[in-house]
Design a protein around this motif. Structure first.
Motif, PDB file in Angstrom:
ATOM      1  N   PRO A  48      21.502 -10.701  28.963  1.00 48.82           N
ATOM      2  CA  PRO A  48      20.911 -11.814  29.738  1.00 48.82           C
ATOM      3  C   PRO A  48      21.971 -12.627  30.483  1.00 48.82           C
ATOM      4  O   PRO A  48      21.775 -13.012  31.634  1.00 48.82           O
ATOM      5  N   SER A  49      23.107 -12.850  29.840  1.00 46.93           N
ATOM      6  CA  SER A  49      24.171 -13.645  30.451  1.00 46.93           C
ATOM      7  C   SER A  49      24.816 -12.908  31.610  1.00 46.93           C
ATOM      8  O   SER A  49      25.113 -13.504  32.651  1.00 46.93           O
ATOM      9  N   TYR A  50      25.027 -11.615  31.446  1.00 50.27           N
ATOM     10  CA  TYR A  50      25.579 -10.817  32.541  1.00 50.27           C
ATOM     11  C   TYR A  50      24.625 -10.844  33.730  1.00 50.27           C
ATOM     12  O   TYR A  50      25.034 -11.037  34.874  1.00 50.27           O
ATOM     13  N   TYR A  51      23.339 -10.665  33.452  1.00 49.84           N
ATOM     14  CA  TYR A  51      22.346 -10.670  34.522  1.00 49.84           C
ATOM     15  C   TYR A  51      22.362 -11.998  35.274  1.00 49.84           C
ATOM     16  O   TYR A  51      22.292 -12.027  36.504  1.00 49.84           O
ATOM     17  N   ALA A  52      22.439 -13.107  34.530  1.00 46.71           N
ATOM     18  CA  ALA A  52      22.470 -14.429  35.164  1.00 46.71           C
ATOM     19  C   ALA A  52      23.641 -14.532  36.127  1.00 46.71           C
ATOM     20  O   ALA A  52      23.483 -14.953  37.277  1.00 46.71           O
ATOM     21  N   SER A  53      24.810 -14.122  35.679  1.00 49.97           N
ATOM     22  CA  SER A  53      25.992 -14.216  36.524  1.00 49.97           C
ATOM     23  C   SER A  53      25.942 -13.231  37.686  1.00 49.97           C
ATOM     24  O   SER A  53      26.191 -13.597  38.838  1.00 49.97           O
ATOM     25  N   ALA A  54      25.622 -11.982  37.412  1.00 48.80           N
ATOM     26  CA  ALA A  54      25.640 -10.949  38.457  1.00 48.80           C
ATOM     27  C   ALA A  54      24.587 -11.218  39.532  1.00 48.80           C
ATOM     28  O   ALA A  54      24.848 -11.006  40.720  1.00 48.80           O
ATOM     29  N   SER A  55      23.416 -11.687  39.137  1.00 54.70           N
ATOM     30  CA  SER A  55      22.374 -11.937  40.140  1.00 54.70           C
ATOM     31  C   SER A  55      22.797 -13.059  41.084  1.00 54.70           C
ATOM     32  O   SER A  55      22.507 -13.007  42.274  1.00 54.70           O
ATOM     33  N   TYR A  56      23.507 -14.061  40.579  1.00 53.98           N
ATOM     34  CA  TYR A  56      23.990 -15.128  41.453  1.00 53.98           C
ATOM     35  C   TYR A  56      25.107 -14.624  42.370  1.00 53.98           C
ATOM     36  O   TYR A  56      25.206 -15.061  43.510  1.00 53.98           O
ATOM     37  N   HIS A  57      25.949 -13.724  41.866  1.00 53.51           N
ATOM     38  CA  HIS A  57      27.004 -13.170  42.713  1.00 53.51           C
ATOM     39  C   HIS A  57      26.416 -12.424  43.905  1.00 53.51           C
ATOM     40  O   HIS A  57      27.043 -12.341  44.956  1.00 53.51           O
ATOM     41  N   CYS A  58      25.235 -11.870  43.738  1.00 54.52           N
ATOM     42  CA  CYS A  58      24.597 -11.144  44.843  1.00 54.52           C
ATOM     43  C   CYS A  58      24.110 -12.095  45.928  1.00 54.52           C
ATOM     44  O   CYS A  58      23.712 -11.654  46.998  1.00 54.52           O
ATOM     45  N   HIS A  59      24.155 -13.400  45.672  1.00 62.05           N
ATOM     46  CA  HIS A  59      23.728 -14.386  46.666  1.00 62.05           C
ATOM     47  C   HIS A  59      24.921 -15.145  47.234  1.00 62.05           C
ATOM     48  O   HIS A  59      25.079 -15.219  48.442  1.00 62.05           O
ATOM     49  N   THR A  60      25.738 -15.702  46.381  1.00 56.99           N
ATOM     50  CA  THR A  60      26.801 -16.595  46.859  1.00 56.99           C
ATOM     51  C   THR A  60      27.933 -15.856  47.575  1.00 56.99           C
ATOM     52  O   THR A  60      28.675 -16.483  48.323  1.00 56.99           O
ATOM     53  N   ASN A  61      28.081 -14.576  47.343  1.00 60.53           N
ATOM     54  CA  ASN A  61      29.191 -13.851  47.945  1.00 60.53           C
ATOM     55  C   ASN A  61      28.811 -13.159  49.251  1.00 60.53           C
ATOM     56  O   ASN A  61      29.653 -12.561  49.896  1.00 60.53           O
TER      57      ASN A  61
END
Length: 182
Positions: free
Chosen positions: A96-109
């Protein structure tokens, strides 16, 4: 009578737009995701499942690596939505924690690396258009999105980690640290 005709045309127009979107997915994103899945599985086969699991085990012992570096590299190399699939190599408690971080990286970057999330680049471009109207470069904006994203996306994963541990304790859920890749 004109109102009823316009309503009927507009109503059917919704389905025309829906059909166009569906066809664009079938000819655009579906083959891309399929090829990315094939590529990722081929790469895993070439590197070896044991080495990937070993790397995941190392990543799972360091929150900066698990929620900072691994999601960023996954988003950069695989793009959205494939970056999310790299979490399958982490222990269940960290997914769950990886998903939270990775999904945001797909937006902010996506401002500086638009290949990460092509479908959402219009949001960044809408903001960047205001910057360009002022006669300024959009690169500093994209870099700020990236730098703030690196920090905040890590914290999203880390906070989710604490939340997951709390809920697991509350629900009396025991998960081993064993990595389960499917």
């Amino acid at each position: 009578m004109d109102t009823i005709v316009k309503f009927a045309e507009g109503f059917m127009g919704l389905f025309d737009v829906g059909a166009e979107t569906f066809v664009s997915w079938v000819t655009g994103i579906v083959p891309k995701v399929t090829l990315l899945l094939i590529f990722m599985n081929a790469l895993i086969a070439l590197i070896g499942q044991d080495k990937i699991n070993k790397f995941a085990k190392i990543a799972s012992k360091n929150v900066i690596l698990a929620y900072g570096i691994l999601p960023f590299l996954s988003a950069f190399m695989l793009g959205n939505p494939m970056a999310l699939s790299m979490g399958k190599f982490l222990p269940e408690r960290m997914k769950p924690s990886y998903y939270a971080s990775a999904s945001y990286h797909c937006h902010t970057n996506s401002g500086i690396f638009p290949h990460i999330n092509v479908g959402e680049i219009f949001i960044y471009l809408g903001i960047a258009n205001g910057i360009e109207t002022l006669g300024l470069s959009t690169t500093p904006l994209a870099l700020r999105y990236l730098l703030v994203g690196l920090v905040m996306n890590f914290f999203a994963g880390w906070v989710t980690d604490f939340t997951t541990k709390y809920v697991m304790k509350q629900q009396k859920i025991e998960l081993s640290n064993e990595i389960v890749a499917k």
